[in-house]
Design an enzyme around this catalytic site. Sequence first.
Site, PDB file in Angstrom:
ATOM      1  N   SER A 154       0.778  -1.228   0.000  1.00 34.98           N
ATOM      2  CA  SER A 154       0.000   0.000   0.000  1.00 34.98           C
ATOM      3  C   SER A 154       0.811   1.280   0.000  1.00 34.98           C
ATOM      4  O   SER A 154       0.306   2.328  -0.383  1.00 34.98           O
ATOM      5  CB  SER A 154      -0.938   0.016   1.214  1.00 34.98           C
ATOM      6  OG  SER A 154      -0.203  -0.001   2.430  1.00 34.98           O
ATOM      7  N   HIS A 169      -5.576  -4.413  -0.194  1.00 40.57           N
ATOM      8  CA  HIS A 169      -5.669  -3.241  -1.071  1.00 40.57           C
ATOM      9  C   HIS A 169      -6.050  -3.607  -2.497  1.00 40.57           C
ATOM     10  O   HIS A 169      -5.863  -2.806  -3.414  1.00 40.57           O
ATOM     11  CB  HIS A 169      -4.354  -2.460  -1.041  1.00 40.57           C
ATOM     12  CG  HIS A 169      -4.136  -1.736   0.237  1.00 40.57           C
ATOM     13  ND1 HIS A 169      -4.642  -0.477   0.494  1.00 40.57           N
ATOM     14  CD2 HIS A 169      -3.495  -2.107   1.366  1.00 40.57           C
ATOM     15  CE1 HIS A 169      -4.304  -0.093   1.710  1.00 40.57           C
ATOM     16  NE2 HIS A 169      -3.609  -1.069   2.265  1.00 40.57           N
ATOM     17  N   LYS A 212     -12.206  -1.188   3.094  1.00 37.28           N
ATOM     18  CA  LYS A 212     -11.624  -0.348   2.055  1.00 37.28           C
ATOM     19  C   LYS A 212     -12.561  -0.334   0.845  1.00 37.28           C
ATOM     20  O   LYS A 212     -13.529   0.399   0.851  1.00 37.28           O
ATOM     21  CB  LYS A 212     -10.202  -0.812   1.732  1.00 37.28           C
ATOM     22  CG  LYS A 212      -9.243  -0.529   2.901  1.00 37.28           C
ATOM     23  CD  LYS A 212      -7.821  -0.917   2.613  1.00 37.28           C
ATOM     24  CE  LYS A 212      -6.854  -0.412   3.684  1.00 37.28           C
ATOM     25  NZ  LYS A 212      -7.102  -0.947   5.030  1.00 37.28           N
TER      26      LYS A 212
END
Length: 407
Positions: free
Chosen positions: A189, A217, A248
């Site tokens: 990330s 991610h 996320k």
Amino acid sequence: MDYAAKLDAAIDRLHAEGRYRTFIDIARRNGQYPYATWHKPDGTEAPVTVWCGNDYLGMGQHPVVLAAMHQALDAVGAGSGGTRNISGTTVYHKRLEAELADLHGKDSALLFTSAYIANDATLSTLPVLFPGLIIYSDKLNHASMIEGVRRNGGAKRVFRHNDVAHLRELLAADDPAAPKLIAFESIYSMDGDFGPIKEICDLAEEFGALTYLDEVHAVGMYGPRGGGVAERDGLMHRLDIINGTLAKAFGVFGGYIAASARMVDAIRSYAPGFIFTTSVPPAVAAGAAASVAHLKTDTALRERHQTQAKILKLRLKGLGLPIIDHGSHIVPLIVGDPKHTKMLSDMLLEDFGIYVQPINYPTVPRGTERLRFTPSPVHGPREMDALVKGLDSLWSHCALNRAELAG
């Protein structure tokens, strides 16, 4: 012992190094993401555009997600009422785990309160299940993975970041009969680079190792159904355990692992981080399940997300700014000094209404301090223009101040 003085000294060190973290108090506007209201310390308010959020696709305010959460809240109330073993398992939790298992092509999935806990609990439990287990961990793995590997008390080997040749050396040097596991990420990330999934799977097969992939991610954003980079590359079937987050791209809260039914059952039965934790609220599980189900079919949203990231990188490169571009959706702008990173962040907020947090050591190595931008499908031309204008205006100012401080 003067405990207060010790605490003051620890905090003072952070201030002196320019890496003391300041929390910005914002309230996102429902239905208007990426806009939010900044509640200033002096009691006043100002509008801001969020450029550092992890709600990558804006699903935290998607009508499908909100409707599912409202329905569950009205049906069963707020909390789950207990751990998964003691009254905390509901139809919403089971539905979510079924969605996640299907997403990754696995028999089962196990829901945790966060991806951090999922990593920590799973990696620290595996040596209990496989006595003598050696874990091979990428040097740049997330703190949660590092903590899980460290806390298990077993043997570990750290290989240089994405260095398959080094990993091979380490595997070859150990007892062929010893149980082994390789832990790595699909997207790292801080730099936005990709892990060599296929090459690591090849090594795992050669040396008889299990594979553990963190897709935090990537889930929701890569692959035909949002299963992550492993799905995009046709490799999900070669991964033994996949870790992901619901906080996320899916826009809600929680973390999970997906694996074989036997593996999930063992982790469920032995991991203290799962056994002794109150389960996520049913409304949260319902919203997450709705988000996962929706993103399995919304390829257009994923495509717009990638397009916006490409546009932002192209425009920042056009200004000559030192961004890192590994082809992912993450856009790191290297400043290289904690005080200047904080100064740039503060000026963007105060002067342009642009909110992006500084990222300093120990999250990134010293000298690589940065601003990390996370464009989304709803960061349109107007928001992009404002960011580019702000950075263009402030970058030279930051460079001048850097020269003054150095002198």
